[in-house]
Every structure is written in C-alpha cells, then in structure tokens.
Design a protein around this motif. Structure first.
Motif, PDB file in Angstrom:
ATOM      1  N   GLY A   1     -12.710  11.307  23.687  1.00  0.00           N
ATOM      2  CA  GLY A   1     -13.782  10.572  23.025  1.00  0.00           C
ATOM      3  C   GLY A   1     -15.126  10.635  23.713  1.00  0.00           C
ATOM      4  N   TRP A   2     -15.261  11.480  24.744  1.00  0.00           N
ATOM      5  CA  TRP A   2     -16.521  11.567  25.477  1.00  0.00           C
ATOM      6  C   TRP A   2     -17.450  12.653  24.933  1.00  0.00           C
ATOM      7  CZ3 TRP A   2     -17.719   7.633  28.449  1.00  0.00           C
ATOM      8  CH2 TRP A   2     -16.695   6.869  28.994  1.00  0.00           C
ATOM      9  N   GLU A   3     -16.886  13.558  24.157  1.00  0.00           N
ATOM     10  CA  GLU A   3     -17.695  14.559  23.465  1.00  0.00           C
ATOM     11  C   GLU A   3     -17.441  14.417  21.972  1.00  0.00           C
ATOM     12  OE1 GLU A   3     -19.937  16.517  24.507  1.00  0.00           O
ATOM     13  OE2 GLU A   3     -19.594  16.950  26.630  1.00  0.00           O
ATOM     14  N   ARG A   4     -18.473  14.669  21.169  1.00  0.00           N
ATOM     15  CA  ARG A   4     -18.296  14.535  19.730  1.00  0.00           C
ATOM     16  C   ARG A   4     -17.966  15.867  19.075  1.00  0.00           C
ATOM     17  NH1 ARG A   4     -16.030  11.609  16.675  1.00  0.00           N
ATOM     18  NH2 ARG A   4     -16.864   9.928  17.923  1.00  0.00           N
ATOM     19  N   ASN A   5     -18.816  16.861  19.239  1.00  0.00           N
ATOM     20  CA  ASN A   5     -18.599  18.163  18.612  1.00  0.00           C
ATOM     21  C   ASN A   5     -18.871  19.283  19.622  1.00  0.00           C
ATOM     22  OD1 ASN A   5     -18.291  17.021  15.836  1.00  0.00           O
ATOM     23  ND2 ASN A   5     -20.448  16.508  16.133  1.00  0.00           N
ATOM     24  N   LEU A   6     -18.186  20.411  19.436  1.00  0.00           N
ATOM     25  CA  LEU A   6     -18.365  21.567  20.312  1.00  0.00           C
ATOM     26  C   LEU A   6     -18.652  22.817  19.488  1.00  0.00           C
ATOM     27  CD1 LEU A   6     -15.312  21.072  22.719  1.00  0.00           C
ATOM     28  CD2 LEU A   6     -17.671  20.326  23.108  1.00  0.00           C
ATOM     29  N   TYR A   7     -19.399  23.721  20.094  1.00  0.00           N
ATOM     30  CA  TYR A   7     -19.649  25.034  19.487  1.00  0.00           C
ATOM     31  C   TYR A   7     -19.334  26.072  20.551  1.00  0.00           C
ATOM     32  CZ  TYR A   7     -22.034  28.728  16.841  1.00  0.00           C
ATOM     33  OH  TYR A   7     -22.333  29.881  16.136  1.00  0.00           O
ATOM     34  N   LEU A   8     -18.192  26.743  20.386  1.00  0.00           N
ATOM     35  CA  LEU A   8     -17.760  27.746  21.355  1.00  0.00           C
ATOM     36  C   LEU A   8     -18.075  29.128  20.809  1.00  0.00           C
ATOM     37  CD1 LEU A   8     -14.202  26.307  22.168  1.00  0.00           C
ATOM     38  CD2 LEU A   8     -16.397  25.684  23.200  1.00  0.00           C
ATOM     39  N   TRP A   9     -18.848  29.897  21.566  1.00  0.00           N
ATOM     40  CA  TRP A   9     -19.176  31.225  21.072  1.00  0.00           C
ATOM     41  C   TRP A   9     -19.032  32.264  22.190  1.00  0.00           C
ATOM     42  CZ3 TRP A   9     -23.378  34.499  22.368  1.00  0.00           C
ATOM     43  CH2 TRP A   9     -24.321  33.958  23.245  1.00  0.00           C
ATOM     44  N   GLY A  10     -18.778  33.472  21.763  1.00  0.00           N
ATOM     45  CA  GLY A  10     -18.613  34.557  22.723  1.00  0.00           C
ATOM     46  C   GLY A  10     -18.020  35.768  22.030  1.00  0.00           C
ATOM     47  N   SER A  11     -17.887  36.841  22.760  1.00  0.00           N
ATOM     48  CA  SER A  11     -17.369  38.079  22.200  1.00  0.00           C
ATOM     49  C   SER A  11     -15.921  37.900  21.729  1.00  0.00           C
ATOM     50  CB  SER A  11     -17.425  39.192  23.249  1.00  0.00           C
ATOM     51  OG  SER A  11     -18.752  39.401  23.684  1.00  0.00           O
ATOM     52  N   PRO A  12     -15.456  38.747  20.819  1.00  0.00           N
ATOM     53  CA  PRO A  12     -14.058  38.674  20.382  1.00  0.00           C
ATOM     54  C   PRO A  12     -13.098  38.814  21.562  1.00  0.00           C
ATOM     55  CG  PRO A  12     -15.316  40.100  18.912  1.00  0.00           C
ATOM     56  CD  PRO A  12     -16.212  39.789  20.079  1.00  0.00           C
ATOM     57  N   GLY A  13     -12.035  38.005  21.547  1.00  0.00           N
ATOM     58  CA  GLY A  13     -10.984  38.140  22.547  1.00  0.00           C
ATOM     59  C   GLY A  13     -11.136  37.320  23.813  1.00  0.00           C
ATOM     60  N   VAL A  14     -12.181  36.487  23.904  1.00  0.00           N
ATOM     61  CA  VAL A  14     -12.374  35.727  25.151  1.00  0.00           C
ATOM     62  C   VAL A  14     -11.589  34.414  25.172  1.00  0.00           C
ATOM     63  CG1 VAL A  14     -14.614  36.743  25.687  1.00  0.00           C
ATOM     64  CG2 VAL A  14     -14.509  34.663  24.285  1.00  0.00           C
ATOM     65  N   GLY A  15     -10.924  34.074  24.051  1.00  0.00           N
ATOM     66  CA  GLY A  15     -10.062  32.889  24.050  1.00  0.00           C
ATOM     67  C   GLY A  15     -10.559  31.705  23.249  1.00  0.00           C
ATOM     68  N   LYS A  16     -11.557  31.886  22.410  1.00  0.00           N
ATOM     69  CA  LYS A  16     -12.121  30.760  21.652  1.00  0.00           C
ATOM     70  C   LYS A  16     -11.086  30.138  20.710  1.00  0.00           C
ATOM     71  CE  LYS A  16     -15.240  33.362  19.733  1.00  0.00           C
ATOM     72  NZ  LYS A  16     -14.835  34.678  20.317  1.00  0.00           N
ATOM     73  N   THR A  17     -10.411  30.980  19.953  1.00  0.00           N
ATOM     74  CA  THR A  17      -9.439  30.478  18.988  1.00  0.00           C
ATOM     75  C   THR A  17      -8.227  29.876  19.694  1.00  0.00           C
ATOM     76  OG1 THR A  17     -10.137  32.076  17.316  1.00  0.00           O
ATOM     77  CG2 THR A  17      -7.969  31.089  17.027  1.00  0.00           C
ATOM     78  N   TYR A  18      -7.766  30.534  20.762  1.00  0.00           N
ATOM     79  CA  TYR A  18      -6.612  30.019  21.498  1.00  0.00           C
ATOM     80  C   TYR A  18      -6.897  28.618  22.045  1.00  0.00           C
ATOM     81  CZ  TYR A  18      -2.776  29.632  24.801  1.00  0.00           C
ATOM     82  OH  TYR A  18      -1.679  29.182  25.487  1.00  0.00           O
ATOM     83  N   LEU A  19      -8.038  28.446  22.683  1.00  0.00           N
ATOM     84  CA  LEU A  19      -8.383  27.140  23.248  1.00  0.00           C
ATOM     85  C   LEU A  19      -8.520  26.084  22.155  1.00  0.00           C
ATOM     86  CD1 LEU A  19     -11.014  28.127  25.975  1.00  0.00           C
ATOM     87  CD2 LEU A  19      -8.620  27.497  26.318  1.00  0.00           C
ATOM     88  N   SER A  20      -9.096  26.468  21.035  1.00  0.00           N
ATOM     89  CA  SER A  20      -9.263  25.530  19.929  1.00  0.00           C
ATOM     90  C   SER A  20      -7.910  25.092  19.368  1.00  0.00           C
ATOM     91  CB  SER A  20     -10.107  26.156  18.823  1.00  0.00           C
ATOM     92  OG  SER A  20     -11.403  26.475  19.299  1.00  0.00           O
ATOM     93  N   CYS A  21      -6.980  26.049  19.270  1.00  0.00           N
ATOM     94  CA  CYS A  21      -5.638  25.708  18.808  1.00  0.00           C
ATOM     95  C   CYS A  21      -4.915  24.856  19.846  1.00  0.00           C
ATOM     96  CB  CYS A  21      -4.846  26.968  18.494  1.00  0.00           C
ATOM     97  SG  CYS A  21      -5.391  27.814  16.987  1.00  0.00           S
ATOM     98  N   GLY A  22      -5.203  25.092  21.121  1.00  0.00           N
ATOM     99  CA  GLY A  22      -4.662  24.239  22.165  1.00  0.00           C
ATOM    100  C   GLY A  22      -5.132  22.803  21.996  1.00  0.00           C
ATOM    101  N   LEU A  23      -6.385  22.627  21.589  1.00  0.00           N
ATOM    102  CA  LEU A  23      -6.913  21.293  21.301  1.00  0.00           C
ATOM    103  C   LEU A  23      -6.133  20.642  20.168  1.00  0.00           C
ATOM    104  CD1 LEU A  23     -10.571  20.150  20.869  1.00  0.00           C
ATOM    105  CD2 LEU A  23      -8.989  19.852  18.998  1.00  0.00           C
ATOM    106  N   VAL A  24      -5.939  21.387  19.077  1.00  0.00           N
ATOM    107  CA  VAL A  24      -5.223  20.840  17.910  1.00  0.00           C
ATOM    108  C   VAL A  24      -3.800  20.454  18.303  1.00  0.00           C
ATOM    109  CG1 VAL A  24      -4.325  21.356  15.608  1.00  0.00           C
ATOM    110  CG2 VAL A  24      -6.633  22.081  16.238  1.00  0.00           C
ATOM    111  N   ASN A  25      -3.101  21.334  19.022  1.00  0.00           N
ATOM    112  CA  ASN A  25      -1.724  21.038  19.429  1.00  0.00           C
ATOM    113  C   ASN A  25      -1.652  19.828  20.347  1.00  0.00           C
ATOM    114  OD1 ASN A  25      -0.366  23.060  18.003  1.00  0.00           O
ATOM    115  ND2 ASN A  25      -0.718  24.581  19.604  1.00  0.00           N
TER     116      ASN A  25
END
Length: 200
Positions: free
Chosen positions: A58-82
């Motif tokens: 609850g200390w952050e509201r929204n995030l914008y993760l950007w970077g080249s393909p394959g650096v782990g953006k989707t994996y980390l985001s799914c880790g958040l959901v799980n």
C-alpha cells in the motif's frame, strides 16, 4: 471432536476453492503461473521488486515498468499477481491487446460510453497488470481506449495498476497529456540488463 474436524476440513476446502477461483480469474499465462517475486533479485531488477512489494503493502499506487524485451517485466508483474492471490487478494493480469478485443466485443463504439463504465468493465479488481502497452501499432480505437483507461485510472484512487511496456511513456505515441498522466500517477522504472529469455 468429529464435528470440529468436519468444520476444519470444510474451511480448508473452502479456502482452496477460493484460491483456485482467484487464480482462474487472474488469467495469468500458463508460462508464468509459478512466477514469484525473487528474494534476492538481480541488480537489474532490485528497484522493480522493491517497488512491487511497496505496492502490495500500500505504499505505492501505480507502477510503469519499461525496458527491452526479455528483461523480466512480465515475470515480475505476474509474481506480483501471484503474491496478491496467495495473500487472499483479487488480482488480474491483462495484455493490452486482449483488453482492446474485450472492449470491442462488449461495445461497438466507446465514444458514447463514460470512462467509469469502461474502467469498471475492463479493470474489475483493485490490483491489475496491463501488459505490453504500446507493443502493437496503434489504431484509432486502441489509442482512444488507452487514453481513456489511463485518464480514468489517473482520476481514481482505488486501483494498484502495473503497466509494462518496451517503451518509456514519452515514446508510446500517445498524446502528451496522456503520457504526462502516466508520469504523474506512476513510479516509472527502467529495467535494464540482458535478455533473460536468450540466456544472456
């Protein structure tokens, strides 16, 4: 004693079913169903993991993760959901292109639909990942939908949204006022490093 055991078993089964329902609702891709937030992240992902944990707390509201393909953006985001699901919260993963298709199925035109109804239909839970924003060429429809979603999220305070993209907000090709809102409502984090998919 037997009655107490039966009640305990019922509660265990009930919680297991609730967890299963939340996992199905999340729509996490099969590849990422076991994604977790790393305890000891790589130097490239450290700030992203810290920010994601702050969002969950609850200390952050929204995030914008950007970077080249394959650096782990989707994996980390799914880790958040799980992680959210495992702590009895409802969370969801949605690819932006899938949101566009869902909007098209639900309404032939979004021109006359209020922003609040669009966001209620497409983002029906408090923690949500919008993956690969700007990955495909914009159409008039998809650009309008992205702009209105971002504007609606900006005006709301009940969501914890994580956007992922290969591009920084300024390079998305959206109106300046829209990218400005992204900067205003999100902690923008650039994830650098080699492609994990390629094993670099």
């Amino acid at each position: 004693m037997e009655e107490s055991t039966a009640v305990d078993q019922y509660e265990i089964e009930k919680k297991a079913q609730e967890l299963k329902t939340r996992r199905l609702y999340s729509q996490i891709p099969e590849r990422y169903k076991e994604a977790v937030l790393p305890i000891n992240p790589s130097p490239y992902q450290t700030w992203s993991v810290i920010a994601i944990r702050k969002l969950l707390d609850g200390w952050e509201r929204n995030l914008y993760l950007w970077g080249s393909p394959g650096v782990g953006k989707t994996y980390l985001s799914c880790g958040l959901v799980n992680t959210a699901i495992s702590t009895n919260r409802t969370a969801a993963f949605r690819e932006f292109t899938a949101l566009v298709e869902r909007a098209k199925e639900a309404m032939f035109s979004i021109a006359q639909v209020p922003d609040c109804k669009i966001i209620a239909h497409l983002l029906p839970c408090p923690i949500i990942v919008i993956d690969d924003l700007g990955a495909n060429r914009w159409t008039e429809y998809s650009k309008d939908l992205a702009s209105r979603l971002i504007r609606a999220i900006y005006n709301e305070s009940k969501y914890g949204v994580v956007f992922t993209s290969n591009k920084q907000p300024d390079a998305l090709g959206l109106e300046l006022s829209v990218s400005d809102r992204l900067y205003g409502m999100c902690k923008v984090i650039h994830i650098e490093g080699p492609s994990i998919r390629r094993g670099e």
